[in-house]
Design a protein around this motif. Sequence first.
Motif, PDB file in Angstrom:
ATOM      1  N   ASN A 179      60.143  11.740  68.082  1.00  0.00           N
ATOM      2  CA  ASN A 179      59.520  11.027  67.019  1.00  0.00           C
ATOM      3  C   ASN A 179      58.289  11.830  66.360  1.00  0.00           C
ATOM      4  O   ASN A 179      58.186  11.897  65.194  1.00  0.00           O
ATOM      5  CB  ASN A 179      58.979   9.844  67.347  1.00  0.00           C
ATOM      6  CG  ASN A 179      60.090   8.847  67.501  1.00  0.00           C
ATOM      7  OD1 ASN A 179      61.157   9.088  67.274  1.00  0.00           O
ATOM      8  ND2 ASN A 179      59.815   7.606  68.356  1.00  0.00           N
ATOM      9  N   ALA A 180      57.645  12.554  67.230  1.00  0.00           N
ATOM     10  CA  ALA A 180      56.629  13.369  66.804  1.00  0.00           C
ATOM     11  C   ALA A 180      57.167  14.889  66.223  1.00  0.00           C
ATOM     12  O   ALA A 180      56.388  15.722  65.787  1.00  0.00           O
ATOM     13  CB  ALA A 180      55.516  13.732  68.006  1.00  0.00           C
ATOM     14  N   GLY A 181      58.513  15.054  66.305  1.00  0.00           N
ATOM     15  CA  GLY A 181      58.933  16.357  65.813  1.00  0.00           C
ATOM     16  C   GLY A 181      58.643  17.386  66.765  1.00  0.00           C
ATOM     17  O   GLY A 181      58.395  18.626  66.432  1.00  0.00           O
ATOM     18  N   LYS A 182      58.400  17.250  67.955  1.00  0.00           N
ATOM     19  CA  LYS A 182      58.017  18.610  68.919  1.00  0.00           C
ATOM     20  C   LYS A 182      58.927  18.401  69.927  1.00  0.00           C
ATOM     21  O   LYS A 182      59.743  17.399  70.448  1.00  0.00           O
ATOM     22  CB  LYS A 182      56.418  18.068  69.606  1.00  0.00           C
ATOM     23  CG  LYS A 182      55.451  17.717  68.497  1.00  0.00           C
ATOM     24  CD  LYS A 182      54.134  18.127  68.687  1.00  0.00           C
ATOM     25  CE  LYS A 182      53.187  18.060  67.715  1.00  0.00           C
ATOM     26  NZ  LYS A 182      52.265  17.293  67.329  1.00  0.00           N
ATOM     27  N   ASN A 183      59.041  19.516  70.701  1.00  0.00           N
ATOM     28  CA  ASN A 183      59.735  19.607  71.887  1.00  0.00           C
ATOM     29  C   ASN A 183      58.704  19.023  72.991  1.00  0.00           C
ATOM     30  O   ASN A 183      57.733  19.015  72.932  1.00  0.00           O
ATOM     31  CB  ASN A 183      59.990  20.988  72.211  1.00  0.00           C
ATOM     32  CG  ASN A 183      59.155  21.775  72.771  1.00  0.00           C
ATOM     33  OD1 ASN A 183      58.488  21.356  73.725  1.00  0.00           O
ATOM     34  ND2 ASN A 183      59.180  23.220  72.184  1.00  0.00           N
ATOM     35  N   PRO A 184      59.575  18.393  73.975  1.00  0.00           N
ATOM     36  CA  PRO A 184      58.724  17.790  74.853  1.00  0.00           C
ATOM     37  C   PRO A 184      57.596  18.379  75.598  1.00  0.00           C
ATOM     38  O   PRO A 184      56.531  17.670  75.971  1.00  0.00           O
ATOM     39  CB  PRO A 184      59.874  17.257  76.079  1.00  0.00           C
ATOM     40  CG  PRO A 184      61.177  17.374  75.193  1.00  0.00           C
ATOM     41  CD  PRO A 184      61.078  18.448  74.222  1.00  0.00           C
ATOM     42  N   LEU A 185      57.891  19.620  76.019  1.00  0.00           N
ATOM     43  CA  LEU A 185      56.791  20.426  76.618  1.00  0.00           C
ATOM     44  C   LEU A 185      55.699  20.420  75.824  1.00  0.00           C
ATOM     45  O   LEU A 185      54.401  20.218  76.193  1.00  0.00           O
ATOM     46  CB  LEU A 185      57.222  21.431  77.238  1.00  0.00           C
ATOM     47  CG  LEU A 185      56.397  22.274  78.247  1.00  0.00           C
ATOM     48  CD1 LEU A 185      56.017  21.496  79.584  1.00  0.00           C
ATOM     49  CD2 LEU A 185      56.858  23.761  78.549  1.00  0.00           C
ATOM     50  N   GLU A 186      55.835  20.691  74.655  1.00  0.00           N
ATOM     51  CA  GLU A 186      54.731  20.966  73.746  1.00  0.00           C
ATOM     52  C   GLU A 186      53.868  19.784  73.481  1.00  0.00           C
ATOM     53  O   GLU A 186      52.730  19.557  73.492  1.00  0.00           O
ATOM     54  CB  GLU A 186      55.358  21.398  72.107  1.00  0.00           C
ATOM     55  CG  GLU A 186      54.469  22.051  71.109  1.00  0.00           C
ATOM     56  CD  GLU A 186      55.112  21.960  69.808  1.00  0.00           C
ATOM     57  OE1 GLU A 186      54.613  22.292  69.055  1.00  0.00           O
ATOM     58  OE2 GLU A 186      56.307  21.848  69.855  1.00  0.00           O
ATOM     59  N   PHE A 187      54.753  18.521  73.307  1.00  0.00           N
ATOM     60  CA  PHE A 187      54.006  17.257  73.171  1.00  0.00           C
ATOM     61  C   PHE A 187      53.536  16.960  74.355  1.00  0.00           C
ATOM     62  O   PHE A 187      52.122  16.378  74.296  1.00  0.00           O
ATOM     63  CB  PHE A 187      55.285  16.145  73.057  1.00  0.00           C
ATOM     64  CG  PHE A 187      54.804  14.993  72.699  1.00  0.00           C
ATOM     65  CD1 PHE A 187      54.323  14.627  71.577  1.00  0.00           C
ATOM     66  CD2 PHE A 187      55.037  13.940  73.791  1.00  0.00           C
ATOM     67  CE1 PHE A 187      53.927  13.302  71.362  1.00  0.00           C
ATOM     68  CE2 PHE A 187      54.671  12.677  73.591  1.00  0.00           C
ATOM     69  CZ  PHE A 187      54.131  12.275  72.204  1.00  0.00           C
ATOM     70  N   VAL A 188      53.808  16.853  75.525  1.00  0.00           N
ATOM     71  CA  VAL A 188      53.137  16.570  76.694  1.00  0.00           C
ATOM     72  C   VAL A 188      51.859  17.436  76.969  1.00  0.00           C
ATOM     73  O   VAL A 188      50.748  16.774  77.407  1.00  0.00           O
ATOM     74  CB  VAL A 188      53.964  16.606  78.018  1.00  0.00           C
ATOM     75  CG1 VAL A 188      55.177  15.507  77.805  1.00  0.00           C
ATOM     76  CG2 VAL A 188      54.674  17.687  78.420  1.00  0.00           C
ATOM     77  N   ASN A 189      51.936  18.826  76.642  1.00  0.00           N
ATOM     78  CA  ASN A 189      50.760  19.446  76.742  1.00  0.00           C
ATOM     79  C   ASN A 189      49.638  19.235  75.880  1.00  0.00           C
ATOM     80  O   ASN A 189      48.435  18.897  76.253  1.00  0.00           O
ATOM     81  CB  ASN A 189      51.197  20.845  76.416  1.00  0.00           C
ATOM     82  CG  ASN A 189      51.733  21.451  77.598  1.00  0.00           C
ATOM     83  OD1 ASN A 189      51.866  21.398  78.746  1.00  0.00           O
ATOM     84  ND2 ASN A 189      52.532  22.658  76.923  1.00  0.00           N
ATOM     85  N   GLU A 190      50.072  18.681  74.679  1.00  0.00           N
ATOM     86  CA  GLU A 190      48.920  18.216  73.753  1.00  0.00           C
ATOM     87  C   GLU A 190      48.458  16.619  74.191  1.00  0.00           C
ATOM     88  O   GLU A 190      47.243  16.664  74.228  1.00  0.00           O
ATOM     89  CB  GLU A 190      49.351  17.743  72.368  1.00  0.00           C
ATOM     90  CG  GLU A 190      49.446  18.987  71.222  1.00  0.00           C
ATOM     91  CD  GLU A 190      50.298  18.784  70.301  1.00  0.00           C
ATOM     92  OE1 GLU A 190      50.460  17.728  69.779  1.00  0.00           O
ATOM     93  OE2 GLU A 190      50.780  19.867  69.703  1.00  0.00           O
ATOM     94  N   VAL A 191      49.158  15.671  74.787  1.00  0.00           N
ATOM     95  CA  VAL A 191      48.617  14.500  75.044  1.00  0.00           C
ATOM     96  C   VAL A 191      48.068  14.385  76.114  1.00  0.00           C
ATOM     97  O   VAL A 191      46.866  13.834  76.533  1.00  0.00           O
ATOM     98  CB  VAL A 191      49.823  13.344  74.924  1.00  0.00           C
ATOM     99  CG1 VAL A 191      49.286  12.005  75.159  1.00  0.00           C
ATOM    100  CG2 VAL A 191      50.687  13.417  73.860  1.00  0.00           C
ATOM    101  N   ALA A 192      48.685  15.473  77.191  1.00  0.00           N
ATOM    102  CA  ALA A 192      47.764  15.417  78.660  1.00  0.00           C
ATOM    103  C   ALA A 192      46.226  15.695  78.208  1.00  0.00           C
ATOM    104  O   ALA A 192      45.465  15.250  79.220  1.00  0.00           O
ATOM    105  CB  ALA A 192      48.272  16.215  79.392  1.00  0.00           C
ATOM    106  N   GLN A 193      46.229  16.703  77.336  1.00  0.00           N
ATOM    107  CA  GLN A 193      44.790  17.339  77.207  1.00  0.00           C
ATOM    108  C   GLN A 193      43.800  16.032  76.883  1.00  0.00           C
ATOM    109  O   GLN A 193      42.726  16.019  77.164  1.00  0.00           O
ATOM    110  CB  GLN A 193      44.560  18.001  76.200  1.00  0.00           C
ATOM    111  CG  GLN A 193      44.805  19.373  76.641  1.00  0.00           C
ATOM    112  CD  GLN A 193      44.938  20.544  75.345  1.00  0.00           C
ATOM    113  OE1 GLN A 193      44.379  20.266  74.330  1.00  0.00           O
ATOM    114  NE2 GLN A 193      45.329  21.719  75.548  1.00  0.00           N
TER     115      GLN A 193
END
Length: 521
Positions: A62-76
Amino acid sequence: MPKTFFITTPIYYVNDAPHLGHAYTTIACDVMARHLKLLGNKVKFLTGTDEHGQKIEKSATNAGKNPLEFVNEVAQKFQALVNFEGSENILNVTNDDFIRTTENRHIKAAQKFWKTLEENGYIYKGNYNGWYSVRDEAYYQESELIDGKAPTGAEVVWLEEESYFFKLSAFEEKLLNFYTQNPNVIYPESRVNEVISFIKGGLKDLSISRTNITWGIKVPNAPKHVMYVWIDALVNYLTACNYIDENSAEFKNFWNDATIIHVIGKDILRFHAIYWPAFLMAANLKLPNKIVSNGWWTIEGQKMSKSLGNVISPKELIDEFALEQVRFAIFREMAFGSDGNFSKALIKNRINTELANNFGNLVQRSISMLEKYYNLIVPAHPHFDDGDFDEKTFQLLTFAYKIGLDENFFINKISNFEYQQGLEELLKVSSKANEYIEDLKPWKLFKEDAKKCSLVIYTLLEVIRVISIAFQSFTPNTSGKILDCLNVAKESRSYKNANANFAIKVGTQIQKPGILFQKME
Ligand code: MSP
């Protein structure tokens, strides 16, 4: 020998930014970790993020990102709240580790765990046909659905896929025996029955792998399958204790020999009180000692949700009310284990009446008088055994020293997660000290009975010292500041110091702490 404790928060889904519910559990664990240390114990405190599964995969898409890129951002965003290299530590939390389930150490541990269950004969291959809720990441039986939805209100979808199963049914009897023999494992007690009736309702084997998603840990020797996110997630607790090397000192100290406390929300009790102990039994590993489930916050009477636009961000909350005020007020406002309603007005009221007007005011008044009458130097004063020792003074000091001397007064309440009541006792001591000032009127005594005036001021400093010691787990910075001003050595700030044997010495130079808790308009 100090006892060892391993205390954990749930690992948070990184589908969205952190909110009040996450901050609440994390701070609750931080309070407990600090408290256990004040009792002289060794503590390992873990928090982290749960980064696999369909829910995260979907949010990334939904955010138009690949999962790893997405989780790296939110984990921060979760790391920013706690102790993590280079983070702001917005909540001032003392976690020793932060685990992410996408880390290599975890992937290895989860695969080792899987292999162990397999070797022990608890995993078999089959086909899953049934309902699944992506929001809850949970399987539901037909009989559990209400109006075609999960009992939590989440949407469900029909799944048909090849799957590995865990023989959960083999653990019905064992789990029942475990909880009958150890009902104290679950806290609050009111939740024990919920768990027992779920087990008695019959345990079906659990689907533990997925083939129609890819964002997960690969099942060993079956690359088409990824692990069901809950088996992956629960193993995080083991990973962080170095389960990959079961002979290591870390695993021995903090898993095998420690008191393990999992703090979780009431919605995930089933996973922690049924699946997790069954998995651990299947792997021949030690079970948790305490599974503590906290209640849920509603916001001004409503469920917190994005669609209602009432999600409380921890950072914004702290910017508005200040960190230590929030750390105090959330536990005063909601009894641990029960649900509670969050409203800014209620939080403000707690801060003003209990921190600013009560304890804060006690400290200000007392130290101002010490400055005015004794130039900030602790005065000589009559002693307990002196004939003219005042009865009210005796009563107040005895009451205040209960904090350190009578375990059931404050200490055990906190050890039992009764934060609301424990804090209430401290506030009673503080109120009593404020009444004592009104009663004894040091400003009059200073002119009429100098000896007694010095006794009163001295007594107030002692009361402030012991309350500040007790407040440390909740308001570490403010308590630390007061204890610094009272010149209390760092090594004399444990509960065992909250008694007359460690009383402030005559002649000690005290400093003014400045405003401690700003009153809110
Ligand atoms: N990832 C799982 C936990 C895995 S643990 C091995 C998970 N994550 S979560 O992010 O959805 O929820 C984490 C915690 O936040 C849960 O304990 C949940 O109860 C809590 N809360 C979520 N909303 C809450 C409130 N409104 N109030 C209080 N706590 C709430 O579940």
